[in-house]
Design a protein around this motif. Structure first.
Motif, PDB file in Angstrom:
ATOM      1  N   THR A   1       2.119  19.876  20.039  1.00  0.00           N
ATOM      2  CA  THR A   1       2.832  19.369  18.870  1.00  0.00           C
ATOM      3  C   THR A   1       3.621  18.113  19.240  1.00  0.00           C
ATOM      4  O   THR A   1       4.000  17.926  20.396  1.00  0.00           O
ATOM      5  N   PHE A   2       3.858  17.267  18.255  1.00  0.00           N
ATOM      6  CA  PHE A   2       4.657  16.061  18.456  1.00  0.00           C
ATOM      7  C   PHE A   2       6.095  16.259  17.998  1.00  0.00           C
ATOM      8  O   PHE A   2       7.012  15.632  18.498  1.00  0.00           O
ATOM      9  N   GLY A   3       6.276  17.128  17.017  1.00  0.00           N
ATOM     10  CA  GLY A   3       7.612  17.340  16.484  1.00  0.00           C
ATOM     11  C   GLY A   3       7.578  18.230  15.260  1.00  0.00           C
ATOM     12  O   GLY A   3       6.646  19.004  15.054  1.00  0.00           O
ATOM     13  N   VAL A   4       8.597  18.072  14.436  1.00  0.00           N
ATOM     14  CA  VAL A   4       8.748  18.904  13.245  1.00  0.00           C
ATOM     15  C   VAL A   4       8.019  18.258  12.071  1.00  0.00           C
ATOM     16  O   VAL A   4       8.098  17.044  11.881  1.00  0.00           O
ATOM     17  N   PRO A   5       7.281  19.050  11.280  1.00  0.00           N
ATOM     18  CA  PRO A   5       6.634  18.489  10.092  1.00  0.00           C
ATOM     19  C   PRO A   5       7.639  17.789   9.192  1.00  0.00           C
ATOM     20  O   PRO A   5       8.793  18.226   9.078  1.00  0.00           O
ATOM     21  N   VAL A   6       7.212  16.697   8.571  1.00  0.00           N
ATOM     22  CA  VAL A   6       8.102  15.916   7.713  1.00  0.00           C
ATOM     23  C   VAL A   6       8.771  16.793   6.668  1.00  0.00           C
ATOM     24  O   VAL A   6       9.963  16.650   6.374  1.00  0.00           O
ATOM     25  N   GLU A   7       8.000  17.736   6.118  1.00  0.00           N
ATOM     26  CA  GLU A   7       8.539  18.593   5.054  1.00  0.00           C
ATOM     27  C   GLU A   7       9.688  19.469   5.540  1.00  0.00           C
ATOM     28  O   GLU A   7      10.547  19.876   4.755  1.00  0.00           O
ATOM     29  N   GLU A   8       9.709  19.781   6.830  1.00  0.00           N
ATOM     30  CA  GLU A   8      10.737  20.682   7.373  1.00  0.00           C
ATOM     31  C   GLU A   8      11.854  19.937   8.088  1.00  0.00           C
ATOM     32  O   GLU A   8      12.874  20.524   8.433  1.00  0.00           O
ATOM     33  N   HIS A   9      11.647  18.644   8.316  1.00  0.00           N
ATOM     34  CA  HIS A   9      12.610  17.890   9.120  1.00  0.00           C
ATOM     35  C   HIS A   9      13.896  17.634   8.355  1.00  0.00           C
ATOM     36  O   HIS A   9      13.892  17.288   7.189  1.00  0.00           O
ATOM     37  N   LYS A  10      15.010  17.795   9.051  1.00  0.00           N
ATOM     38  CA  LYS A  10      16.310  17.496   8.471  1.00  0.00           C
ATOM     39  C   LYS A  10      16.991  16.471   9.360  1.00  0.00           C
ATOM     40  O   LYS A  10      17.315  16.742  10.511  1.00  0.00           O
ATOM     41  N   ALA A  11      17.181  15.287   8.825  1.00  0.00           N
ATOM     42  CA  ALA A  11      17.800  14.224   9.620  1.00  0.00           C
ATOM     43  C   ALA A  11      19.242  14.565   9.962  1.00  0.00           C
ATOM     44  O   ALA A  11      19.750  14.200  11.011  1.00  0.00           O
ATOM     45  N   LYS A  12      19.892  15.291   9.062  1.00  0.00           N
ATOM     46  CA  LYS A  12      21.282  15.670   9.302  1.00  0.00           C
ATOM     47  C   LYS A  12      21.436  17.170   9.104  1.00  0.00           C
ATOM     48  O   LYS A  12      21.008  17.713   8.097  1.00  0.00           O
ATOM     49  N   ALA A  13      22.044  17.812  10.079  1.00  0.00           N
ATOM     50  CA  ALA A  13      22.226  19.257   9.984  1.00  0.00           C
ATOM     51  C   ALA A  13      23.269  19.586   8.925  1.00  0.00           C
ATOM     52  O   ALA A  13      24.252  18.873   8.762  1.00  0.00           O
ATOM     53  N   GLU A  14      23.041  20.669   8.212  1.00  0.00           N
ATOM     54  CA  GLU A  14      24.022  21.139   7.238  1.00  0.00           C
ATOM     55  C   GLU A  14      24.929  22.138   7.926  1.00  0.00           C
ATOM     56  O   GLU A  14      24.500  23.202   8.359  1.00  0.00           O
ATOM     57  N   VAL A  15      26.183  21.775   8.044  1.00  0.00           N
ATOM     58  CA  VAL A  15      27.124  22.595   8.799  1.00  0.00           C
ATOM     59  C   VAL A  15      27.989  23.397   7.848  1.00  0.00           C
ATOM     60  O   VAL A  15      28.532  22.857   6.883  1.00  0.00           O
TER      61      VAL A  15
ATOM     62  N   PRO B   1       0.838  -1.209   0.000  1.00  0.00           N
ATOM     63  CA  PRO B   1       0.000   0.000   0.000  1.00  0.00           C
ATOM     64  C   PRO B   1       0.866   1.249   0.000  1.00  0.00           C
ATOM     65  O   PRO B   1       2.017   1.226   0.447  1.00  0.00           O
ATOM     66  N   ARG B   2       0.319   2.327  -0.520  1.00  0.00           N
ATOM     67  CA  ARG B   2       1.031   3.607  -0.567  1.00  0.00           C
ATOM     68  C   ARG B   2       0.510   4.504   0.548  1.00  0.00           C
ATOM     69  O   ARG B   2      -0.708   4.640   0.722  1.00  0.00           O
ATOM     70  N   VAL B   3       1.416   5.106   1.295  1.00  0.00           N
ATOM     71  CA  VAL B   3       1.051   6.004   2.390  1.00  0.00           C
ATOM     72  C   VAL B   3       1.812   7.314   2.229  1.00  0.00           C
ATOM     73  O   VAL B   3       3.036   7.312   2.070  1.00  0.00           O
ATOM     74  N   SER B   4       1.113   8.413   2.265  1.00  0.00           N
ATOM     75  CA  SER B   4       1.749   9.727   2.183  1.00  0.00           C
ATOM     76  C   SER B   4       2.054  10.248   3.587  1.00  0.00           C
ATOM     77  O   SER B   4       1.239  10.119   4.507  1.00  0.00           O
ATOM     78  N   LEU B   5       3.235  10.832   3.755  1.00  0.00           N
ATOM     79  CA  LEU B   5       3.618  11.425   5.034  1.00  0.00           C
ATOM     80  C   LEU B   5       3.388  12.936   5.052  1.00  0.00           C
ATOM     81  O   LEU B   5       3.741  13.600   6.027  1.00  0.00           O
ATOM     82  N   GLU B   6       2.788  13.437   3.999  1.00  0.00           N
ATOM     83  CA  GLU B   6       2.531  14.880   3.932  1.00  0.00           C
ATOM     84  C   GLU B   6       1.637  15.305   5.095  1.00  0.00           C
ATOM     85  O   GLU B   6       0.608  14.686   5.379  1.00  0.00           O
ATOM     86  N   GLY B   7       2.044  16.346   5.799  1.00  0.00           N
ATOM     87  CA  GLY B   7       1.269  16.851   6.934  1.00  0.00           C
ATOM     88  C   GLY B   7       1.568  16.149   8.248  1.00  0.00           C
ATOM     89  O   GLY B   7       1.035  16.545   9.288  1.00  0.00           O
ATOM     90  N   CYS B   8       2.402  15.115   8.214  1.00  0.00           N
ATOM     91  CA  CYS B   8       2.752  14.392   9.451  1.00  0.00           C
ATOM     92  C   CYS B   8       3.899  15.091  10.181  1.00  0.00           C
ATOM     93  O   CYS B   8       4.577  15.953   9.631  1.00  0.00           O
ATOM     94  N   GLU B   9       4.105  14.711  11.425  1.00  0.00           N
ATOM     95  CA  GLU B   9       5.204  15.244  12.229  1.00  0.00           C
ATOM     96  C   GLU B   9       6.105  14.104  12.682  1.00  0.00           C
ATOM     97  O   GLU B   9       5.616  13.039  13.061  1.00  0.00           O
ATOM     98  N   ILE B  10       7.392  14.317  12.624  1.00  0.00           N
ATOM     99  CA  ILE B  10       8.349  13.344  13.165  1.00  0.00           C
ATOM    100  C   ILE B  10       8.527  13.641  14.652  1.00  0.00           C
ATOM    101  O   ILE B  10       8.912  14.745  15.030  1.00  0.00           O
ATOM    102  N   VAL B  11       8.223  12.673  15.498  1.00  0.00           N
ATOM    103  CA  VAL B  11       8.209  12.883  16.946  1.00  0.00           C
ATOM    104  C   VAL B  11       9.616  13.215  17.455  1.00  0.00           C
ATOM    105  O   VAL B  11      10.591  12.537  17.125  1.00  0.00           O
ATOM    106  N   ARG B  12       9.689  14.253  18.272  1.00  0.00           N
ATOM    107  CA  ARG B  12      10.967  14.650  18.856  1.00  0.00           C
ATOM    108  C   ARG B  12      11.462  13.577  19.819  1.00  0.00           C
ATOM    109  O   ARG B  12      10.712  13.057  20.641  1.00  0.00           O
ATOM    110  N   ARG B  13      12.739  13.253  19.713  1.00  0.00           N
ATOM    111  CA  ARG B  13      13.306  12.239  20.606  1.00  0.00           C
ATOM    112  C   ARG B  13      13.288  12.695  22.058  1.00  0.00           C
ATOM    113  O   ARG B  13      13.276  11.879  22.976  1.00  0.00           O
TER     114      ARG B  13
END
Length: 260
Positions: free
Chosen positions: A225-239, A24-36
């Motif tokens: 809020t649970f965390g940062v929206p998927v669209e804005e989340h960055k798994a790795k910071a750009e230094v 099945p296909r699932v869209s993550l648009e509008g979801c939030e990645i939970v803050r650790r």
């Protein structure tokens, strides 16, 4: 057999015995990645900053096994605390761990003048210590350079006891009357809980901890809020490119000349 990285597993459905076309296909648009930080994160890379010094936990030390000396780097514009490995004889390098009997352990790096600057820059209250989770990153223009980035805006505040404040050289006036009243009330609750548990232990009863330390999370996270929206989340910071030594605009390496 070495484990595959997550992204190498994304399209590997052979082990599931399910054809890709049937999934099945699932869209993550509008979801939030939970803050650790909302969950248990004791084994995360954690930097603790108190009024008199800083300390990296053993998870940090373990995940950078060949590193004994580091640069402490501050990005004032992003309000990031960055560490980068260096050699023992490098100017402004700091020893971040002890090494005895073949084992490396975390150590506290004393530095009140440095911490004064951090607390001032962040507007933090000296009645609290602050914990920040770190993220690994690669340096722009030098992708062989591994860094660890701590976003100071995501710090958790932890109340310090009167004894801890005194040890750190914190005066009551630096805390303020309002915050001091809150801290005193918390300390009374802790003391009452300790006394109740001591009585229960002496009577052979089951010991129940009624008071538990709770971190004060950043206000900008809000209660809903649970965390940062998927669209804005960055798994790795750009230094950004790091300077070899000293100051460079908003980015600087903590130096012995700055009061260490």
């Amino acid at each position: 057999m070495a484990m595959k990285k997550v992204r190498e597993q994304e399209l590997d459905t052979l082990e599931l015995e399910v054809p890709k076309e049937e999934l099945p296909r699932v869209s993550l648009e509008g979801c939030e990645i939970v803050r650790r930080q909302f969950l248990s994160h004791l084994k995360e890379n954690i930097l603790t900053i108190r009024p008199d010094g800083i300390q990296f936990n053993n998870a940090c030390i373990t995940r950078m096994p060949d590193v004994r000396y580091i640069y402490l780097i501050i990005d004032r514009s992003k309000r990031w605390f960055i560490i980068s490995a260096c050699d023992e004889d490098d100017k402004d390098g700091q020893r971040w761990c002890t090494f005895k009997h073949g084992e490396r352990k975390s150590r506290k790096i004393q530095g009140k003048p440095f911490c004064d600057r951090i607390y001032s820059m962040m507007g933090w209250n000296k009645g609290y210590g602050y914990k920040i989770c770190g993220t690994f990153a690669l340096q722009v223009e030098d992708e062989d350079k591994l860094l660890m980035v701590f976003e100071l805006d995501e710090a958790e505040a932890h109340a310090m006891s009167s004894k801890a404040r005194a040890y750190a050289g914190v005066e009551d006036v630096e805390v303020g009357a309002e915050e001091l009243a809150k801290l005193d009330e918390l300390e009374k609750k802790r003391q009452a809980d300790r006394e109740q548990r001591a009585v229960a232990k002496a009577a052979g009863e089951k010991i129940i901890r009624r008071y538990r330390k709770r971190a004060v999370l950043p206000q900008q996270w809000g209660p809903d809020t649970f965390g940062v929206p998927v669209e804005e989340h960055k798994a790795k910071a750009e230094v950004p490119h790091l300077p070899a030594r000293g100051d460079s605009g908003d980015l600087f390496i903590a130096s012995e000349n700055r009061g260490w």
